[in-house]
Design a protein around this motif. Structure first.
Motif, short mmCIF file in Angstrom:
data_model
loop_
_atom_site.label_atom_id
_atom_site.label_comp_id
_atom_site.label_asym_id
_atom_site.label_seq_id
_atom_site.Cartn_x
_atom_site.Cartn_y
_atom_site.Cartn_z
N PRO A 196 5.42 0.88 -3.15
CA PRO A 196 6.01 0.74 -1.81
C PRO A 196 6.17 2.08 -1.08
O PRO A 196 5.91 2.16 0.12
CB PRO A 196 7.38 0.09 -2.09
N ALA A 197 6.60 3.11 -1.81
CA ALA A 197 6.79 4.42 -1.17
C ALA A 197 5.46 4.99 -0.69
O ALA A 197 5.37 5.59 0.39
CB ALA A 197 7.46 5.38 -2.14
N LYS A 220 4.35 3.16 2.45
CA LYS A 220 5.15 3.59 3.61
C LYS A 220 4.66 4.94 4.12
O LYS A 220 4.51 5.14 5.34
CB LYS A 220 6.62 3.68 3.20
N GLU A 221 4.39 5.86 3.20
CA GLU A 221 3.89 7.18 3.59
C GLU A 221 2.52 7.05 4.27
O GLU A 221 2.24 7.73 5.26
CB GLU A 221 3.79 8.08 2.36
N GLN A 252 2.98 5.82 7.87
CA GLN A 252 3.52 6.83 8.77
C GLN A 252 2.47 7.87 9.15
O GLN A 252 2.39 8.30 10.30
CB GLN A 252 4.72 7.52 8.10
N ASN A 292 -0.63 5.98 11.23
CA ASN A 292 -0.27 4.93 12.20
C ASN A 292 -1.09 5.01 13.49
O ASN A 292 -1.49 3.99 14.05
CB ASN A 292 1.22 5.03 12.54
N ASP A 316 -0.91 -4.14 8.99
CA ASP A 316 -0.37 -4.98 7.92
C ASP A 316 -1.46 -5.49 6.98
O ASP A 316 -1.23 -5.66 5.78
CB ASP A 316 0.41 -6.15 8.51
N LYS A 373 -2.26 -2.57 4.59
CA LYS A 373 -1.21 -2.43 3.57
C LYS A 373 -1.30 -3.55 2.54
O LYS A 373 -1.09 -3.32 1.34
CB LYS A 373 0.16 -2.45 4.25
#
Length: 850
Positions: free
Chosen positions: A691-692, A695-696, A699, A702, A712, A715
């Protein structure tokens, strides 16, 4: 929502008038009363001071009359003479009660006015006037030339005052005078009190019946009274303000006082204020009543308008408010009625406009169905096209039909754009559809297409004309044939010395005929020429090159530069490259004309799969027109490792990549992802870090996602690949949902990379894949059942989702200790194109180099 009226306009007008009136009256009263009060104060102060001075002067005169009697004693020759004169003085002056003299400070003389004393006391008892009962001691102590006034100096005498004067050093006298002497000082002033004080603070004489202050000492010792001879000052007598005027009696220790309470002095001002308030209330009441009556008529019209607007807001337009008078309210009412009528007219126009727009949308949908949906890939060539309407409907159209090994392509451009031009293109489409059917029986050449199309347009009796270009590609003969009806000349680009330059550009300018629809007798000619591998053809409408931004057209020069730059790609890649350059020039400005662009690329012989039951095992790659599920069934029955979707963004590049990677003994990721990519890699030893990492990734990248590539989805694919890598790291023995820890030499490598054309997700795990067949079968099973296999974890369900979401699905089986999956997402400029993309499948069994 209409707000509730809490304070009506009528009352606002009344309040406004009342406030204005109150402010005006308040200002006037404040100003006028202040002037009146100042004037009254000056008058009060003047009267009080004048009265005080007058009393002081008259007191001095009265006392001086008697003092002058004493002066007559100075000329006496002897004591007897003095006594005689004293007796005459007492008996002849009614106000004198007695006289005393001290001669040489030893000889005491006295004389009385017995008659006056009897009169004042009311009895005949003789009054004593001697050294013990008189002013003997005061006479002895008074200095020469001095005059002194004392009260009740003689014991037993009726009310009197005494004037003590040292006439000479050896003659000092005291004259006892009845207070009747001062009666002329009495006045009839109603509101003012007047009295005389001695220097010691005692009342010497009251001129009228007033209440004398208790603390008289405070008056005579006041600094102002001490310092000046006469003046006016306001005193505070136990909380009561008193205006007090004072004047000293010259030569005597007496002070004349005239006073009045401030409240009484300004009683007229108070009465004036009170009456002004009553008058103001009366005026205000009258103003409120008049204001209500005045505003009632005006607010009635406003209320009528308000009710009308409320009904209109509820959808009732059958209201016609009326207003009396020729003022602004009446004009506003007329304006409201006019506005209502215009709104009704506008609503009718909007309904009509909505109907037309709805019909235009339907027409747009119908016209969209006229255009080819996908790129066409044939054995030796491929083509792709795009049209962009300047309005709801386009005046451009392109299409094709097949005649065995021959493909005939048509591009048209009607005069103008919009609905009229679209009707002409609909006729063109209908004509070509008919020719498509006729071509099943007989060969239709390019010039025949134009002649048939010309007759159809001429039969419509329309003033709108059309340019058209027909291109015929014959795969068997390796040649093209074309015919032109005044359309923009397409470009044929040859590959020279393995490069595309302007020397290889060959405009197709032969046999340029009349515009379609110009005259029914028009005839057209056609030209044939051979075609070779690597050639490119670009057909377009004038809206592309003539597009102006900030007064500058794109022009054929920029267009040709863009074409040459993208010619190394196949048809779809070349098309997207040109449109990308055009988009940079356009800068999202609205189109000025319809735009159509068709690109054709000629390559070597290729295997095209259009049947899932086809058999071919000896090709390095195949190009498929099947669906994703049909492709999996095809791969199950064939040993092909590379299946390329026919609508890939850059067919030539993908084919070249297959050839390069298969030519090497080992797989090395930098051969696939070079330095032109923006990339980031992570090494994971715990699945709880996923998950981390995601997320990185989101960011950092993006801003690199597009409308066709959803963040999405990326991911989801990355999470599935990472989870599978950990889950299968121990021979499918790991339990899902719990932490899986790997040693540093067996870590999972995750790479995310972005370029101008692709987004790549790559996951390398510590275990390989058992075989190509098992991998394809598990994905194929998940496609059919849409559920995991009992007892086998995901068993292909996750890979099925990854395969379905990706545009290219690469599997590198590096043996028991290494396996890598690379998912490629192509940057289509439209989401629809990305969604329709047939997923390419690539499998390689090679050692994976780190």
């Amino acid at each position: 929502m209409i707000r509730k009226v809490k304070f009506s306009l009528k009352y606002k007008f009344v309040v406004a008038i009342s406030v204005l009136l109150l402010l005006t009256m308040g200002f006037y009263l404040s100003y006028a009363l202040n002037i009146f009060k100042e004037d009254k104060a000056a008058d009060v102060y003047s009267i009080a001071l004048t009265n005080s001075i007058s009393v002081a002067e008259r007191t001095k005169l009265l006392i001086n009359e008697d003092t002058n009697l004493l002066n007559s004693l100075k000329d006496s020759e002897s004591g007897d003479d003095i006594g005689q004169k004293m007796q005459t003085m007492a008996s002849t002056h009614d106000e004198i009660l007695g006289v005393e003299c001290l001669v040489n400070n030893e000889n005491y003389l006295s004389a009385k006015n017995n008659k006056k004393l009897a009169e004042l006391t009311g009895n005949d008892e003789e009054k004593i006037l001697d050294q013990a009962h008189g002013a003997f001691e005061w006479m002895k102590s008074i200095p020469t030339g001095a005059t002194r006034v004392e009260m009740a100096a003689v014991t037993g005498f009726p009310s009197h005052f005494t004037i003590i004067k040292a006439l000479e050093q050896n003659l000092k006298c005291a004259l006892h005078i009845s207070y009747e002497k001062l009666m002329p000082l009495m006045n009839e002033t109603l509101n003012y009190g007047t009295y005389i004080l001695t220097g010691s603070g005692k009342v010497f004489f009251k001129l009228n019946n007033i209440n004398v202050p208790k603390d008289l000492k405070k008056i005579v010792t006041d600094q102002a009274v001490v310092d000046i001879e006469q003046g006016v000052k306001k005193f505070d007598d136990n909380g009561v303000a008193v205006i007090r005027a004072f004047s000293k009696v010259p030569g005597l220790e007496l002070i004349s006082i005239t006073e009045i309470e401030e409240s009484k002095a300004f009683l007229a001002s108070s009465l004036l204020i009170q009456k002004s308030l009553f008058f103001g209330i009366l005026i205000l009441s009258v103003a409120v009543i008049v204001g209500i009556l005045f505003t009632k008529r005006m607010t009635k019209n406003v209320q009528t308008l308000f009710e009308a607007t409320t009904q209109m807001s509820q959808g009732n337009f059958d209201v016609n408010p009326s207003a009396e008078g020729n003022d602004e309210i009446g004009a506003l009412t007329d304006s409201f009625i006019d506005m209502k009528d215009k709104i009704l007219m506008f609503m009718d126009e909007m309904k009509e406009k909505a109907r037309i727009e709805s019909e235009l949308k339907v027409a747009q949908l119908v016209q969209n169905s006229f255009f080819p949906k996908h790129a066409m890939v044939k054995s030796t060539f491929s083509f792709d096209g795009r049209y962009m309407p300047a309005s709801e409907c386009s005046g451009d159209w392109w299409g094709y039909f097949e005649q065995g090994p021959i493909v005939t392509m048509i591009v048209c451009d009607a005069t103008g754009h919009g609905v009229p031009a679209a009707l002409i293109t609909a006729a063109a489409h209908s004509c070509i559809s008919t020719l498509r059917i006729d071509s099943e029986k007989t060969y239709i050449s390019p010039k025949v297409v134009l002649e048939k199309l010309n007759k159809v347009v001429c039969s419509m009796n329309s003033e709108i004309l059309m340019t058209a270009f027909v291109l015929e590609i014959n795969e068997e003969k390796g040649e093209i044939k074309y015919s032109n009806a005044s359309h923009m000349n397409p470009f044929l680009i040859h590959k020279i010395n393995d490069e595309y330059t302007k020397e290889g550009v060959d405009p197709l300018i032969g046999n340029n005929g009349a515009r379609v629809g110009e005259k029914i007798t028009s005839s057209y000619e056609e030209t044939s020429m051979p075609i070779t591998k690597g050639d490119r053809i670009v057909m377009f409408s004038d809206g592309l090159t003539e597009m102006e931004v900030e007064g500058k057209a794109w022009g054929q020069r920029n267009f040709l530069k863009s074409v040459l730059k993208g010619c190394h790609r196949e048809a779809s890649g070349l098309l997207n490259a040109i449109l990308e350059d055009f988009g940079e020039h356009r800068k999202n400005a609205p189109l000025q004309d319809d735009i159509t662009l068709i690109t054709v690329s000629f390559e070597g012989q290729r295997v095209i799969i259009e049947d899932k039951n086809a058999k071919t095992d000896d090709s390095l790659y195949v190009i498929s027109k099947l669906t994703n599920q049909e492709n999996l069934e095809f791969l199950t029955g064939n040993k092909i490792n590379h299946l390329i979707g026919h609508n890939t963004l850059d067919l030539k590049r993908e084919i070249r990549l297959v050839e390069v990677l298969e030519s090497k003994k080992e797989f090395y990721l930098p051969d696939y992802i070079d330095d032109s990519y923006k990339k980031q890699s992570w090494n994971l030893v715990s699945n709880f870090k996923i998950p981390a990492v995601l997320k990185e990734m989101g960011q950092k990248f993006n801003d690199d996602f597009t409308e066709a590539i959803k963040a999405d989805v990326l991911k989801l694919v990355a999470e599935e690949l990472l989870s599978n890598a950990f889950y299968h790291s121990n021979g499918d023995q790991a339990e899902r949902g719990k932490e899986i820890l790997l040693t540093p030499d067996r870590e999972v490598e995750f790479l995310f990379a972005v370029s101008n054309e692709n987004v790549i997700v790559s996951v390398k795990g510590p275990t390989g894949f058992s075989s190509r067949e098992k991998l394809i079968n598990s994905i194929c099973r998940a496609y059919k059942e849409k559920a995991p296999l009992d007892g086998s974890g995901g068993a292909g369900l996750g890979l099925y989702m990854v395969y379905e979401k990706s545009n290219q699905f690469w599997v590198i089986n590096g043996g028991p200790n290494a396996g890598q999956i690379i998912c490629v997402f192509e940057k289509f400029n439209r989401y629809k194109k990305a969604k329709e993309r047939v997923t390419s499948f690539h499998y390689m069994a090679k050692e994976i180099r780190s």
